[in-house]
Design a protein around this motif. Structure first.
Motif, short mmCIF file in Angstrom:
data_model
loop_
_atom_site.label_atom_id
_atom_site.label_comp_id
_atom_site.label_asym_id
_atom_site.label_seq_id
_atom_site.Cartn_x
_atom_site.Cartn_y
_atom_site.Cartn_z
N PRO A 4 0.81 -1.23 0.00
CA PRO A 4 0.00 0.00 0.00
C PRO A 4 0.84 1.28 0.00
N ASP A 5 2.03 1.21 0.61
CA ASP A 5 2.91 2.38 0.59
C ASP A 5 3.31 2.74 -0.84
N LEU A 6 3.50 1.73 -1.68
CA LEU A 6 3.91 1.98 -3.06
C LEU A 6 2.79 2.66 -3.85
N GLY A 7 1.54 2.28 -3.58
CA GLY A 7 0.41 2.95 -4.23
C GLY A 7 0.32 4.41 -3.83
N ILE A 8 0.56 4.69 -2.56
CA ILE A 8 0.54 6.06 -2.06
C ILE A 8 1.64 6.89 -2.74
N ILE A 9 2.84 6.30 -2.82
CA ILE A 9 3.97 7.00 -3.45
C ILE A 9 3.69 7.25 -4.93
N GLY A 10 3.15 6.23 -5.62
CA GLY A 10 2.85 6.38 -7.04
C GLY A 10 1.90 7.53 -7.31
N GLU A 11 0.87 7.67 -6.49
CA GLU A 11 -0.07 8.77 -6.66
C GLU A 11 0.61 10.11 -6.39
N ALA A 12 1.48 10.14 -5.40
CA ALA A 12 2.15 11.40 -5.04
C ALA A 12 3.06 11.90 -6.15
N VAL A 13 3.65 11.00 -6.93
CA VAL A 13 4.61 11.42 -7.96
C VAL A 13 4.04 11.27 -9.37
N GLY A 14 2.73 11.13 -9.48
CA GLY A 14 2.11 10.93 -10.79
C GLY A 14 2.31 12.07 -11.77
N ASP A 15 2.62 13.26 -11.27
CA ASP A 15 2.87 14.41 -12.14
C ASP A 15 4.36 14.65 -12.38
N ASP A 16 5.21 13.89 -11.72
CA ASP A 16 6.65 14.12 -11.84
C ASP A 16 7.17 13.61 -13.18
N ALA A 17 8.07 14.38 -13.77
CA ALA A 17 8.66 13.95 -15.05
C ALA A 17 9.53 12.73 -14.87
N LEU A 18 10.23 12.63 -13.73
CA LEU A 18 11.16 11.54 -13.50
C LEU A 18 10.92 10.89 -12.15
N VAL A 19 10.83 9.56 -12.16
CA VAL A 19 10.78 8.75 -10.95
C VAL A 19 11.92 7.75 -11.05
N THR A 20 12.57 7.43 -9.93
CA THR A 20 13.60 6.41 -9.96
C THR A 20 13.34 5.39 -8.86
N GLY A 21 13.80 4.15 -9.09
CA GLY A 21 13.61 3.13 -8.08
C GLY A 21 13.72 1.74 -8.64
N GLY A 22 13.33 0.77 -7.81
CA GLY A 22 13.19 -0.60 -8.25
C GLY A 22 11.83 -0.76 -8.90
N SER A 23 11.50 -1.98 -9.25
CA SER A 23 10.24 -2.20 -9.95
C SER A 23 9.03 -2.02 -9.06
N GLY A 24 9.19 -2.19 -7.74
CA GLY A 24 8.05 -2.13 -6.83
C GLY A 24 7.29 -0.83 -6.90
N VAL A 25 8.00 0.29 -6.90
CA VAL A 25 7.31 1.59 -6.89
C VAL A 25 6.54 1.83 -8.17
N ALA A 26 6.87 1.10 -9.23
CA ALA A 26 6.12 1.23 -10.49
C ALA A 26 4.71 0.68 -10.38
N LEU A 27 4.44 -0.12 -9.34
CA LEU A 27 3.09 -0.68 -9.16
C LEU A 27 2.04 0.41 -9.02
N GLY A 28 2.43 1.53 -8.42
CA GLY A 28 1.45 2.59 -8.18
C GLY A 28 1.28 3.57 -9.31
N LEU A 29 2.12 3.49 -10.35
CA LEU A 29 2.09 4.49 -11.41
C LEU A 29 0.94 4.34 -12.40
N PRO A 30 0.60 3.12 -12.87
CA PRO A 30 -0.50 3.03 -13.85
C PRO A 30 -1.81 3.65 -13.35
N ALA A 31 -2.17 3.37 -12.11
CA ALA A 31 -3.41 3.95 -11.56
C ALA A 31 -3.31 5.47 -11.48
N ALA A 32 -2.14 5.97 -11.10
CA ALA A 32 -1.95 7.42 -11.03
C ALA A 32 -2.08 8.05 -12.40
N TYR A 33 -1.56 7.40 -13.43
CA TYR A 33 -1.66 7.94 -14.79
C TYR A 33 -3.10 7.88 -15.30
#
Length: 418
Positions: free
Chosen positions: A205-234
């Protein structure tokens, strides 16, 4: 047109994040090296560029990463992700910090997060310290890695040694307070000139929260886990439409085989668990220049068609160190990779259509030997490892596994998944 462009610093890491994006509903293409525009179909949502920049000179890693960024921008991507290992593999000279600096500058972005957490695979971050299971990173086998020994579990300290810019932290308390809390913390750090921010995460659930928080950011970095939250944010931002069947792959016939070159504990356990025909290659003989590959192919041809077979060049860490001391790290590694590449070519020529490869360096050698330039990403086998289908005249089903990933029965489960 693709929305997200990912720059990955190794082959299996690229496949790992591509699988996460497919799980999130993004039709994903992985390219081997910087893609030409002609190889990118119009129906993909994400393009993952697999580079081999984790352990090369920092200046070369930066140059290749910027070249990949330009190709992804030409393909229409509007969001970007720099993918590295969930154990933050790097040295005090880089390459994570230098590449992050270069991408921020090229995108004219003010800040990027750093989050290699992947709780499902035991990677968590607490107060900026990276844990593998219940151990600090610095207390694991990664402390003795021959190329990127990780002797400091504090990602803030590690990153600070790789960049001249300020490095900050968003602690778990802020993350679990919600995406607005994370966004507020990031904005405050940015106002103080902090360009690189490590973000805590201990559960999915932390990864989903982070993904939403950075959904407007041009650049995100990390392992694959944090990418779990990005599709929903987009999707919430109207950048991504809902699609079905994003993990569908073509039906490909042929025999089944496994090539294992990783010497990680996980891969060694998977080799021990394998129930089919198995040939362990003599790594010392390979380094001496003996025709080990030719003999192995002759053995394999007699076994194909009677179930999956396994050929392994994996061994315990002490045996690997002894081999490296005897022949040199580079010479021994290149000899084994060359043999595994030749085996891959020979197996495909002998009728193998479904191939599992264990180990990042081995995977890179295999896809290069087979002339693979792009992969469609399919269903997940184990967390971080999907099946893929090569794009081209003679498609193959490939599963490229990071050495540390997968359950003990991974090799058997992979073919059952098909």
């Amino acid at each position: 047109m693709a929305v997200l462009g990912v720059i990955a610093d190794d082959f299996t890491g690229a496949t790992d994040i591509a699988g996460m994006l497919v799980k999130g509903g993004m039709r994903t293409l992985q390219t081997i090296g910087v893609p030409a525009r002609s190889v990118v179909p119009d129906d993909v949502d994400a393009i993952v560029v697999a580079l081999k920049t984790r352990s090369i000179a920092a200046r070369d890693a930066v140059a290749q990463s910027l070249q990949a960024l330009r190709a992804l921008q030409d393909a229409g991507c509007v969001r970007f992700f720099f993918k590295y290992c969930s154990t933050f593999d790097s040295t005090d000279q880089g390459n994570i910090g230098p590449v992050g600096d270069a991408l921020l500058e090229a995108l004219k972005a003010r800040q990027a997060i750093y989050c290699p957490a992947f709780p499902e695979n035991g990677r968590t971050i607490f107060f900026g310290h990276l844990f593998v299971g219940d151990l600090l990173l610095s207390d694991t086998h990664m402390r003795h890695h021959p190329l990127t020994p990780m002797t400091d579990s504090s990602l803030v300290r590690v990153l600070a040694r790789q960049t001249k810019h300020k490095v900050g932290l968003v602690p778990l308390e802020e993350v679990q307070a919600g995406s607005a809390s994370v966004r507020d913390a990031l904005d405050k750090l940015a106002a103080d000139g902090v360009r690189h921010v490590v973000v805590d995460a201990v559960a999915d659930p932390d990864l989903g929260i982070i993904g939403e928080a950075v959904g407007d950011d041009a650049l995100v970095t990390g392992g694959s886990g944090v990418a779990l939250g990005l599709p929903a944010a987009y999707r919430r931002r109207g950048l991504l439409a809902h699609k079905s069947g994003v993990d569908a792959l073509p039906a490909i016939a042929g025999a089944s085989a496994v090539l294992a070159g990783s010497c990680s504990a996980a891969t060694l356990g998977q080799i021990a668990d394998f129930q089919g025909a198995h040939l362990a290659l003599d790594a010392d003989a390979i380094c001496r220049g003996e025709p080990v590959g030719e003999k192995a192919l002759a053995w394999a041809r007699g076994k194909l068609g009677n179930g999956p077979i396994l050929l392994s060049a994996s061994d315990k860490p002490e045996a690997v160190k002894a081999l490296q001391a005897k022949y040199g790290v580079e010479q021994s590694s290149q000899a084994i990779e060359k043999t595994m590449a030749a085996l891959a070519r020979g197996l495909v020529e002998a009728g193998v259509g479904r191939l599992v490869v264990a180990g990042g360096e081995t995977s890179g050698a295999v896809v290069s030997a087979l002339g693979v330039t792009a992969l469609r990403i399919g269903p997940e086998i184990d967390p971080g490892v999907p099946w893929t289908a090569s794009v081209g005249k003679r498609p193959l089903l490939l599963a490229l596994k990071s050495g540390n990933f997968g359950a003990p029965d991974f090799f058997t489960k992979a073919f059952a998944r098909l």
